[in-house]
Design an enzyme around this catalytic site. Structure first.
Site, PDB file in Angstrom:
ATOM      1  N   LYS A 197       0.820  -1.229   0.000  1.00  0.00           N
ATOM      2  CA  LYS A 197       0.000   0.000   0.000  1.00  0.00           C
ATOM      3  C   LYS A 197       0.849   1.272   0.000  1.00  0.00           C
ATOM      4  O   LYS A 197       0.400   2.313  -0.467  1.00  0.00           O
ATOM      5  CB  LYS A 197      -0.957   0.003   1.196  1.00  0.00           C
ATOM      6  CG  LYS A 197      -2.051  -1.042   1.059  1.00  0.00           C
ATOM      7  CD  LYS A 197      -3.019  -0.983   2.218  1.00  0.00           C
ATOM      8  CE  LYS A 197      -3.939  -2.189   2.201  1.00  0.00           C
ATOM      9  NZ  LYS A 197      -4.979  -2.125   3.219  1.00  0.00           N
TER      10      LYS A 197
ATOM     11  N   ALA B   3      -0.095  -1.366  16.054  1.00  0.00           N
ATOM     12  CA  ALA B   3       0.459  -0.062  15.670  1.00  0.00           C
ATOM     13  C   ALA B   3       1.063  -0.109  14.269  1.00  0.00           C
ATOM     14  O   ALA B   3       1.978   0.632  13.957  1.00  0.00           O
ATOM     15  CB  ALA B   3       1.504   0.368  16.695  1.00  0.00           C
TER      16      ALA B   3
ATOM     17  N   MET C 227      -6.006 -14.877  13.953  1.00  0.00           N
ATOM     18  CA  MET C 227      -6.209 -15.607  12.697  1.00  0.00           C
ATOM     19  C   MET C 227      -4.988 -16.481  12.404  1.00  0.00           C
ATOM     20  O   MET C 227      -3.926 -16.311  13.013  1.00  0.00           O
ATOM     21  CB  MET C 227      -6.456 -14.646  11.539  1.00  0.00           C
ATOM     22  CG  MET C 227      -5.315 -13.697  11.251  1.00  0.00           C
ATOM     23  SD  MET C 227      -5.772 -12.451  10.025  1.00  0.00           S
ATOM     24  CE  MET C 227      -5.179 -13.234   8.559  1.00  0.00           C
TER      25      MET C 227
ATOM     26  N   GLY D 129     -14.504  -8.168  10.801  1.00  0.00           N
ATOM     27  CA  GLY D 129     -14.023  -7.329   9.703  1.00  0.00           C
ATOM     28  C   GLY D 129     -14.742  -7.509   8.374  1.00  0.00           C
ATOM     29  O   GLY D 129     -14.368  -6.871   7.386  1.00  0.00           O
TER      30      GLY D 129
HETATM   31  P1  ATR Z   1      -0.787  -4.187   8.980  1.00  0.00           P
HETATM   32  O1  ATR Z   1      -0.361  -3.309   7.851  1.00  0.00           O
HETATM   33  O2  ATR Z   1      -1.755  -5.278   8.579  1.00  0.00           O
HETATM   34  O3  ATR Z   1      -1.262  -3.420  10.163  1.00  0.00           O
HETATM   35  P2  ATR Z   1       1.818  -4.514  10.110  1.00  0.00           P
HETATM   36  O4  ATR Z   1       2.115  -3.114   9.701  1.00  0.00           O
HETATM   37  O5  ATR Z   1       2.846  -5.552   9.887  1.00  0.00           O
HETATM   38  O6  ATR Z   1       0.503  -5.028   9.391  1.00  0.00           O
HETATM   39  O7  ATR Z   1       1.389  -4.493  11.669  1.00  0.00           O
HETATM   40  C1  ATR Z   1       1.106  -5.631  12.337  1.00  0.00           C
HETATM   41  C2  ATR Z   1       0.665  -5.285  13.777  1.00  0.00           C
HETATM   42  O8  ATR Z   1       0.313  -6.503  14.404  1.00  0.00           O
HETATM   43  C3  ATR Z   1       1.762  -4.681  14.620  1.00  0.00           C
HETATM   44  O9  ATR Z   1       1.181  -3.847  15.592  1.00  0.00           O
HETATM   45  C4  ATR Z   1       2.392  -5.912  15.276  1.00  0.00           C
HETATM   46  O10 ATR Z   1       3.060  -5.661  16.478  1.00  0.00           O
HETATM   47  P3  ATR Z   1       4.615  -5.213  16.500  1.00  0.00           P
HETATM   48  O11 ATR Z   1       4.625  -3.736  16.218  1.00  0.00           O
HETATM   49  O12 ATR Z   1       5.084  -5.567  17.849  1.00  0.00           O
HETATM   50  O13 ATR Z   1       5.296  -6.015  15.426  1.00  0.00           O
HETATM   51  C5  ATR Z   1       1.146  -6.716  15.530  1.00  0.00           C
HETATM   52  N1  ATR Z   1       1.418  -8.162  15.658  1.00  0.00           N
HETATM   53  C6  ATR Z   1       1.667  -9.028  14.658  1.00  0.00           C
HETATM   54  N2  ATR Z   1       1.844 -10.269  15.141  1.00  0.00           N
HETATM   55  C7  ATR Z   1       1.693 -10.182  16.493  1.00  0.00           C
HETATM   56  C8  ATR Z   1       1.745 -11.132  17.571  1.00  0.00           C
HETATM   57  N3  ATR Z   1       1.980 -12.441  17.358  1.00  0.00           N
HETATM   58  N4  ATR Z   1       1.512 -10.673  18.829  1.00  0.00           N
HETATM   59  C9  ATR Z   1       1.262  -9.367  19.064  1.00  0.00           C
HETATM   60  N5  ATR Z   1       1.204  -8.423  18.088  1.00  0.00           N
HETATM   61  C10 ATR Z   1       1.416  -8.826  16.821  1.00  0.00           C
END
Ligand code: ATR
Length: 272
Positions: A65, A124, A193, A240
């Site tokens: 994106k 975040a 998921m 969602g």
């Molecule tokens: P998107 O664009 O879909 O939001 P992303 O930018 O990769 O994807 O963000 C993924 C989010 O999910 C982040 O907040 C990530 O936390 P981190 O900043 O610590 O990486 C969170 N996330 C992904 N897997 C996770 C997990 N197993 N436990 C907790 N948070 C997770």
């Protein structure tokens, strides 16, 4: 025959063709919607090729994106604000970029917005960024907590949000359970998921009132652990799927100038 599609990686489980193709058919529009899974190391050449080809528009999904922005001639203000494009239209030889995720996100909670003063955002990343902007722009939010596994990322998101909002923004790590009460809790992470299907990203126990709305951007499974907990506490729980359909409907309108024919969507296809 006009051609549309979605670009992203991986795209194994995308439902977008099942949303757009029946809609084209129902309205008698001669168009097809295809899946273009692009390997990260082939991104530039493939997008250049698609631009030169016969396509009239695209959706753009994870992880492209932001990466797609340099390929676009004009970006609309919403997409510019969140620095992410999920819809592209070709018109008069130019490429125009839009972001329909914000509209899609707000659609299912339209009727709750005016009562939402305090929100908890879980995550975040890119999705959290769009959600924060959408809420700060559209509701009168007094307090926002951004809870994330990596506190540095939560702080970075907080710092990127417009300082002109009259909203107190606090960041916290995911394990640290807040004692604040929220009118809206949004999960923007992928926790709930795939491999983390059995995990709940956040324990609602101390954070809800009987008016709290819990919104998980995940649509598959239909009920995540977070939404199951919300239902256990008798809270309004939203997954969602309506956001997915609403953002697609807005893309459809951008491409065709026609309202999306909602009756063509049989929600059961998402849960077969
Ligand atoms: P998107 O664009 O879909 O939001 P992303 O930018 O990769 O994807 O963000 C993924 C989010 O999910 C982040 O907040 C990530 O936390 P981190 O900043 O610590 O990486 C969170 N996330 C992904 N897997 C996770 C997990 N197993 N436990 C907790 N948070 C997770």
């Amino acid at each position: 025959m006009r051609k549309y599609g979605v670009i992203g990686y991986p795209l194994g489980h995308t439902f977008s063709p099942q949303i757009h193709n029946p809609a084209f058919k129902a309205l008698g529009i001669e168009a097809t919607y295809e899946v273009y899974q692009i390997q990260p190391d082939k991104f530039n050449e493939t997008v250049t090729g698609l631009k030169a080809g016969q396509c009239s528009g695209f959706n753009v999904t994870v992880p492209y994106k932001q990466k797609v922005i340099p390929f676009i001639d004009e970006i609309d203000p919403v997409a510019q604000r969140v620095n992410a494009v999920n819809t592209i239209k070709k018109a008069d030889g130019k490429w125009y970029g839009y972001n329909t995720d914000l509209f899609g996100f707000l659609f299912p909670i339209e009727n709750y917005l005016k009562n939402i003063k305090s929100v908890l955002i879980i995550g975040a990343g890119g999705a959290a960024n769009a959600v924060c902007f959408a809420l700060l722009d559209s509701a009168n939010i007094k307090h926002m907590t951004i809870a994330n596994r990596t506190i540095e990322n939560a702080n970075a998101l907080k710092n990127s949000l417009d300082k002109t909002y009259n909203t107190e923004i606090e960041t916290t790590s995911l394990e640290h359970e807040s004692d604040k009460k929220y009118e809206l809790v949004v999960n923007t992470t992928s926790v709930g998921m795939g491999q983390t299907q059995n995990q709940n990203p956040y324990n609602l126990l101390n954070s809800y009132t009987d008016k709290t709305v819990v919104y998980d951007l995940i649509y598959n499974p239909e009920k995540t652990e977070l939404l199951k907990q919300a239902e256990l506490f008798k809270l309004k729980a939203i997954n969602g799927l309506d956001m997915l359909i609403a953002q697609a409907a807005k893309s459809f309108f951008i491409w065709t100038g026609k309202e999306f024919p909602n009756h063509v969507i049989d929600k059961r296809i998402f849960y077969k």
